[in-house]
Design an enzyme around this catalytic site. Structure first.
Site, mmCIF file in Angstrom:
data_model
loop_
_atom_site.group_PDB
_atom_site.id
_atom_site.type_symbol
_atom_site.label_atom_id
_atom_site.label_comp_id
_atom_site.label_asym_id
_atom_site.label_seq_id
_atom_site.Cartn_x
_atom_site.Cartn_y
_atom_site.Cartn_z
ATOM 1 N N TRP A 103 0.835 -1.215 0.000
ATOM 2 C CA TRP A 103 0.000 0.000 0.000
ATOM 3 C C TRP A 103 0.861 1.253 0.000
ATOM 4 O O TRP A 103 0.536 2.248 -0.653
ATOM 5 C CB TRP A 103 -0.983 -0.010 1.169
ATOM 6 N N ASP A 173 -1.274 6.129 6.889
ATOM 7 C CA ASP A 173 -2.375 5.332 6.365
ATOM 8 C C ASP A 173 -2.604 4.237 7.402
ATOM 9 O O ASP A 173 -1.775 3.341 7.563
ATOM 10 C CB ASP A 173 -1.969 4.735 5.005
ATOM 11 N N LYS A 197 -12.068 -2.111 6.665
ATOM 12 C CA LYS A 197 -11.272 -3.148 7.307
ATOM 13 C C LYS A 197 -11.740 -3.335 8.747
ATOM 14 O O LYS A 197 -12.087 -4.414 9.164
ATOM 15 C CB LYS A 197 -9.779 -2.792 7.287
HETATM 16 C C1 LIG Z 1 -7.293 -1.573 1.855
HETATM 17 C C2 LIG Z 1 -6.198 -0.596 2.025
HETATM 18 C C3 LIG Z 1 -6.069 0.528 1.179
HETATM 19 C C4 LIG Z 1 -7.004 0.784 0.028
HETATM 20 O O1 LIG Z 1 -8.230 1.163 0.492
HETATM 21 P P1 LIG Z 1 -9.411 1.608 -0.492
HETATM 22 O O2 LIG Z 1 -10.421 2.083 0.485
HETATM 23 O O3 LIG Z 1 -9.820 0.391 -1.251
HETATM 24 O O4 LIG Z 1 -8.897 2.671 -1.384
HETATM 25 C C5 LIG Z 1 -5.045 1.412 1.429
HETATM 26 N N1 LIG Z 1 -4.191 1.217 2.434
HETATM 27 C C6 LIG Z 1 -4.268 0.157 3.259
HETATM 28 C C7 LIG Z 1 -3.280 0.001 4.366
HETATM 29 C C8 LIG Z 1 -5.280 -0.787 3.075
HETATM 30 O O5 LIG Z 1 -5.376 -1.836 3.901
#
Ligand SMILES: *Cc1c(COP(=O)(O)O)cnc(C)c1O
Length: 361
Positions: A103, A173, A197
């Site tokens: 990511w 993030d 998540k």
């Molecule tokens: C799932 C995830 C993303 C992407 O998320 P979206 O909402 O699908 O854009 C980005 N960073 C991390 C750490 C993730 O687990």
């Protein structure tokens, strides 16, 4: 099918049963409203109460100080990969990115379109098995910000402690480990997380940002891509994901009933420990992440061959242990065990692992 199975999916992921039940009860009519939450105006008093409740729930659970704003945006964490540098990476400056997995790589790709990026450390060479040590960080004290991914969902690599970044604002993030354990929010200037998540359904992205950052935003951004728009309009500049925000509010209430983040953290550590102990007990299973960087949310491991991994995940699915296939980019097995994932599901996986090994080694 009316029985719920054990859902190890990385996201969208398992939600708390009491939350789903309450949403179900209120599907046709919110109490006293006579309409579903999906059918009411985002400018109504009812929705105003919901979004404020979600915000104060998060504020209380995470201990978010008053000088931070909370936004509910759309476009996923993936849009934040662009919005963050568009708002905070100035044309004459640069930003530090610490790369610990897939990511982070995507975040860097978008930042590079905006301006200068310094990769302050990359763990790519080792196959993303750990976070860097302090000595491995090549930070630039003049950077506009330092960006980390608190938990790399695909590799199962998690920071246990924030990197020391001096006076440079730390951005994160936190999509896959927000609300899973206590975090010192005041060490961060900006945190973003897709909801799907550990927080709610897909379609809402939480952004927590410190007030003083707002003055750094350039004037020429598109309205929807400028954080100030969403701050000034309390996330209601345009129609937000009303349903998603409603579910986040229910999840916050559920978390508070469970004893908050500290209680959740203890449970999550115990669940993860059960799985890592099963992995460490044998050479048949090999954990992907180094012990010190192991994620408590996404447990990644390999079997002796890809063939056995395929057999493992398909037999597990047949037994009601679903979503264990590792991400297509890395293979192997990944057990995502977010807050709402029950401990007996982890125990069921551990006993399946033991049985599978006996039959296949
Ligand atoms: C799932 C995830 C993303 C992407 O998320 P979206 O909402 O699908 O854009 C980005 N960073 C991390 C750490 C993730 O687990």
């Amino acid at each position: 099918m009316t029985e719920r199975i054990f859902n190890f999916s990385a996201g969208p992921a398992v939600l708390p049963v009491p939350v789903l039940e309450e949403a179900q009860r209120n599907m046709l009519s919110l109490p006293g409203v006579g309409m579903s939450v999906m059918e009411i105006s985002h400018r109504s008093k009812t929705f105003d109460d919901i979004i404020h409740s979600a915000e104060s729930g998060l504020r209380e659970l995470l201990g978010i100080p008053d000088n931070y704003r909370i936004l509910f945006l759309q476009g996923g964490a993936s849009l934040q990969f662009s919005m963050v540098p568009m708002n905070f990476l100035p044309a004459d400056g640069s930003a530090d990115y610490i790369l610990t997995g897939s990511w982070g790589k995507k975040a860097i790709k978008e930042a590079k379109r905006v301006g200068a990026v310094n990769i302050a450390a990359t763990m790519a060479d080792g196959g993303f098995t750990r976070v860097p040590t302090k000595e491995e960080l090549n930070l630039n004290s003049g950077a506009a910000y330092v960006h980390i991914t608190t938990n790399e969902t695909i590799e199962g690599v998690e920071w246990k402690q924030e990197p020391e970044v001096g006076n440079v604002p730390l951005f994160a993030d936190a999509s896959s480990d927000i609300l899973s354990h206590r975090i010192p929010v005041e060490k961060y200037a900006l945190i973003y997380a897709g909801a799907q998540k550990n927080m709610g359904p897909s379609g809402v992205t939480l952004v927590i940002l410190r007030d003083d950052l707002l003055k750094n935003i350039p004037e020429n951004l598109h309205t929807m891509l400028d954080y100030r728009t969403h701050v000034e309009n309390n996330s209601l500049y345009n129609t937000p994901n009303t349903w998603g925000i409603y579910i986040i509010d229910l999840v916050c209430k559920w978390l508070k009933e469970k004893g908050g983040i500290a209680a959740m953290e203890r449970e999550n550590e115990q669940k993860a420990q059960l799985l890592y102990a099963a992995i460490d007990a044998t050479d048949f299973y090999r954990g992907h992440a180094d012990v010190d960087s192991r994620s408590i949310m996404n447990v990644t491991f390999r079997l002796p061959s890809e063939e056995l991994e395929k057999k493992f995940t398909s037999e597990a699915t047949a037994k009601g242990l679903d979503g264990l296939k590792g991400h297509r980019s890395v293979g192997g097995v990944r057990a995502s065990i977010y807050n709402a994932f029950p401990r007996d599901g982890v125990e069921a996986l551990v006993s399946f692992m033991k049985d599978f090994e006996k039959r296949n080694s």
